[in-house]
Scaffold this motif. Sequence first.
Motif, mmCIF file in Angstrom:
data_model
loop_
_atom_site.group_PDB
_atom_site.id
_atom_site.type_symbol
_atom_site.label_atom_id
_atom_site.label_comp_id
_atom_site.label_asym_id
_atom_site.label_seq_id
_atom_site.Cartn_x
_atom_site.Cartn_y
_atom_site.Cartn_z
ATOM 1 N N THR A 2 0.840 -1.193 0.000
ATOM 2 C CA THR A 2 0.000 0.000 0.000
ATOM 3 C C THR A 2 0.883 1.254 0.000
ATOM 4 N N THR A 3 0.358 2.342 -0.554
ATOM 5 C CA THR A 3 1.093 3.600 -0.598
ATOM 6 C C THR A 3 1.215 4.163 0.824
ATOM 7 N N PRO A 131 -5.218 8.422 -3.304
ATOM 8 C CA PRO A 131 -3.885 8.942 -2.956
ATOM 9 C C PRO A 131 -3.515 10.251 -3.653
ATOM 10 N N ALA A 166 -0.104 11.191 0.469
ATOM 11 C CA ALA A 166 0.570 9.932 0.141
ATOM 12 C C ALA A 166 2.057 10.236 -0.051
ATOM 13 N N ASN A 167 2.903 9.250 0.148
ATOM 14 C CA ASN A 167 4.353 9.408 0.024
ATOM 15 C C ASN A 167 4.872 10.664 0.733
#
Length: 389
Positions: A2-3, A131, A166-167
Motif C-alpha cells: 500500500t502507498t 492517494p 501519500a508518500n
Amino acid sequence: TTTPVGIHDLSFATTHYALDHAVLAERLGVDRDKFYLGIGQERMSVAAADEDIVTIAAAAAQPILERHGTDNIRTVLLATETGVDQSKAAALYLHSLIGLPNAARVVELKQACYGGTAGLAFAAGLIARDPSQRVLVIAADIAKYELDTPGEPTQGAAAVAMLVTANPAILALDPISGLYSADIMDFWRPNYRSEAIVDGKTSVNAYQKAAQEAWSDYRRQGGRELGEFAAFCYHQPFTKMAYKAHRHLLESQGHTAEAADLEAAIGATTTYNRTVGNSYTASLYLGLASLLDHADDLTGKALAMISYGSGSVAEFFSGTVQPGYRAHLRTEANQAAISSREMLDYDHYRALHEAVLPTDGAYHAMAEETRRPFRLAAMSGHKRIYEAR
Ligand code: CAA
C-alpha cells in the motif's frame, strides 16, 4: 504494497504574548521550581485580545499553502476545544485569510485534546481511498483555567498545521492504531464557561490508564514492540506529564524506568511545550515538531505517538521518519515564533485573562495588539471580522 500516507509538512504558530512562570510563582507565593521542575513549565503563551484560534490557525497554515499550493486539498479538518462558534467551522474563516480552495469539505472536530489525532486518522483514511488527494489538518487551542487554581500554570496556546499526503516527506504513519475510550469527568468545559473545569489528580490518573490501555490495544492489533521506538511523543498538558505517563507505561510492562532512559525517550519532545504551555489539540504535534527540530538524525527511525483527550479518548500510533526529512522542517520559523513573543507583567496578563468579548451585536473595533500575521479586527452584528496585518 500500500502507498505510505503521513505528514508531508508541519508548521506551528503561537500567540503574541507569553508569561514567565516566575511571575506567576511570585504572585501565587509558591517556589518557582514547583513550575520549572515540578510540572516542567517555564513560560506560557497568552493570547492578545485581538487573537483567537482562527488567527493562530491561519498563521500556522499559511506557510504550508505558500510552499505547496492548494491543488488537490479537498478536505480541511480543524480540531479545537476553543471553538469561536457553535455552528460555523472555524476553518471557514481561513478561506478569506489565507485562500483555502472552495472545492473542499471543511469541518471542525472536537474531542478535548484528542481532536487533532482524529483529524490525522480521518485524513489517512481519505488519502487511502484516493492517494492523489491531500488533506490539511489543523489543531489549534488556547488553554485557559481559572486564576489562582492548580490548572493556571498549565495554560498555553498554539496551532499546528499539517499537510497529510501519500508518500509523505516527513513521517509515514503505520496503518495500525491502539484505541481506548471511556466516559469519565476529568476535564470539561460546559458551554456557558470560558474556562475549563478540571479534577487534576483524576485527570493525571485517567491519562496514564488510557495511555496504557491504548498501548495494549496497539499490541493486540499487531503493532511494534516498545524497544523499537527511537522516541515517544506524548500529549503534554505539562511536560512532566509525558515523563509520568512513560514511566507508568514502562513499569506496567515490567520494565524499569531509569531517569536517563526516560530523558532519551522523551527529552527532545518537550523543548517547545516547556515554553508554550498546554495547547490541547496541538500539544502532541508541537511535541513532534520539537523532536524533529532538536533530535539527532532520525532517518528511518520509528516514533511512538500517544494522544490523550479528557473525557476520554486515547490513541497509540506510530510512524517512520522519512529519508531527507530535515530539508522539509521549519526549525528556524518555529523557534522564531517562540522567541519573538512579548513578555507580560502580571497585571497585563490578568487583564487579558479577565477580558470578555462584547456580546451586544454593535460594532466594536479591537485595540491593535498582536504583531502576528492575522488579527481579530472587530466584532460587528455578532460577526467576527478578521484581517491580515
Ligand atoms: N521544586 C521542585 N518540584 C516541586 C516543588 C519545588 N519547590 N514543589 C512541588 N514540586 C513538585 C511536586 O512534588 C509534584 O511532583 P510529582 O507530580 O512528581 O509528585 C509537582 O511539582 C506538582 O506538584 P503538585 O502535584 O502539588 O501540583 P498541583 O496539585 O498544584 O497541580 C495538577 C498539579 C493537578 C496536575 C495541575 O497542574 C492541574 O490541575 N493541571 C491541569 C490538568 C492537567 O493538566 N491534567 C493532565 C492530564 S489531563 C490531560 O492531559 C488533558 C489536558 O490537556 C488538560
